[in-house]
Design an enzyme around this catalytic site. Structure first.
Site, PDB file in Angstrom:
ATOM      1  N   HIS A 264      22.804  10.584 -29.718  1.00 11.99           N
ATOM      2  CA  HIS A 264      22.436   9.179 -29.535  1.00 11.99           C
ATOM      3  C   HIS A 264      21.316   9.036 -28.519  1.00 11.99           C
ATOM      4  CE1 HIS A 264      25.468   9.943 -26.408  1.00 11.99           C
ATOM      5  NE2 HIS A 264      24.883   8.989 -25.699  1.00 11.99           N
ATOM      6  N   ARG A 283      20.808  17.350 -23.257  1.00  6.91           N
ATOM      7  CA  ARG A 283      19.621  16.691 -23.803  1.00  6.91           C
ATOM      8  C   ARG A 283      18.826  17.652 -24.677  1.00  6.91           C
ATOM      9  NH1 ARG A 283      20.067  15.667 -18.338  1.00  6.91           N
ATOM     10  NH2 ARG A 283      20.554  13.504 -17.773  1.00  6.91           N
TER      11      ARG A 283
END
Length: 403
Positions: A264, A283
């Protein structure tokens, strides 16, 4: 109960005005991104109980007497720590494309980095603690995000429409393989593009997305968002991976839940976020922070489907509850009309946050505390009954199953 003094965190993706406006203070000129309310060791709130000990960290207050502060059931399950963290986020630019680990992954990853002697504050560390980090975001206005993998058939339609030759391996994998394997291959391909090709492919994707964004296509909004990502990150493979994800817009009061393993990115908006008391983030792009693509691919859940946008359900005495199935937190909202009075009962710790208007909180001893917009209060478990009244909006964060 104690009024909270909370820290504001700056970040390049933050807004220079949204959080100052919420707090009723002048802007600093810096992009202010997050207002933290809770007892996370990275930025714990402070309280002053007027007991002669002075203002001190909420984390220290809880650790000193967890049974009183958390209640026996919460302390037994989570230890001497508040299990949730409440935030207000103000995103003027997209956040990183990210994923959070499940409990087993977080515990194993934290232990492995500890064994290797990686400092807890090292910028290249993946696991800052041993906790999972499910989270729920509730829009305070319009909120735009990428959330989970789009249904495979729809993604194939989009990639065919873009007609970018470099994306053919993604199309082939999605068409020929199972859902899980096709998404795994396509995501890995997107995130591991050779350095010498990244800027070229992102440029081709941007041009194709701009073309589709100007048509009445059902993918127009998603393509406009990806084109904007490419403008901000012109050589970032996260831009290509974003093509595989659902694009969603929420309006005020709507929420979305991010389970472990769900990729997301928040693109823009101001929202209340509640999460397990953790800062574990993996990440893979759209950021200048630490990226670990291999570890992210290991914890990603390669499953597709539409976004489940949550509207609150009616609870007791006017409470509007955002249902989730995690044990760490429960988020609800009260819309106060100036005349009604709401009784809040809980044997667990609570944080109340006023995001509009004003409210008055009265405990069982008759002590009152006024909450103006942007202000929050911490209520220990040994304050089992509160009266809430006023005219405005108040969010309530607590632990489920303790009412």
């Amino acid at each position: 109960m104690d009024r909270l003094v909370n820290r504001v965190r700056n970040s390049t993706w933050g807004s220079t005005t949204a959080i100052p406006e919420l707090l009723g203070v002048p802007p600093t000129g810096e992009p202010q991104a997050e207002l933290w309310m809770g007892a996370h060791p990275g930025d714990p709130s402070r309280v002053d109980r007027r007991d002669g000990l002075g203002a001190r960290s909420l984390a220290d207050v809880i650790a000193a007497d967890p049974a009183r502060e958390l209640g026996a059931a919460t302390a037994e399950r989570f230890g001497p720590r508040l299990p949730f963290l409440l935030k207000v986020l103000a995103a003027e630019a997209p956040l990183s494309l990210q994923v959070h680990p499940n409990p087993a992954q977080a515990a194993a990853g934290f232990a492995e980095e500890q064994a290797r002697g990686v400092p807890l504050d090292a910028p290249f560390r993946n696991y800052c603690d041993a906790s999972h980090k499910p989270e729920l975001a509730c829009a305070l206005g319009d909120l735009e995000a990428l959330c989970g993998f789009r249904e495979v058939a729809e993604t194939v339609k989009l990639l065919d429409l873009l007609a970018v030759p470099e994306l053919q391996p993604c199309i082939d994998a999605l068409r020929k393989e199972s859902e899980t394997e096709g998404l795994r291959i396509a995501t890995t391909y997107a995130l591991t593009l050779p350095d010498r090709r990244r800027a070229i492919v992102v440029g081709e994707v941007a041009a194709a997305c701009l073309r589709v964004a100007e048509t009445p296509s059902p993918f127009a909004d998603a393509c406009a968002a990806v084109a904007d990502l490419a403008r901000r990150h012109p050589a970032d493979p996260g831009v290509v991976a974003a093509l595989l994800l659902n694009h969603v817009r929420l309006t005020e009061g709507q929420a979305v839940y991010f389970a472990a393993g769900l990729p997301h990115s928040y693109l823009r908006g101001v929202f209340v976020e509640i999460l397990a008391n953790s800062d574990n983030v993996l990440r893979c792009g759209l950021t200048d922070k630490h990226i670990d693509i291999a570890e992210l691919l290991r914890v990603l859940e390669f499953r597709a489907g539409p976004v489940d946008v949550l509207d609150p359900v009616e609870g007791d005495d006017g409470e509007q509850v955002y249902p989730t199935h995690v044990p760490d937190f429960r988020l609800s909202r009260y819309e106060l009309d100036g005349a009604s009075r709401h009784m809040l009962r809980s044997a667990a710790p609570q944080i109340l946050l006023c995001t509009g208007g004003a409210a008055t909180v009265t405990d069982a001893r008759g002590d009152e505390l006024e909450l103006l917009r942007g202000q929050s209060v911490y209520v220990p478990a040994d304050d089992p009954e509160l009266l809430l009244r006023g005219a405005g909006t108040v969010f309530r964060a607590t632990v489920p199953g303790q009412g």
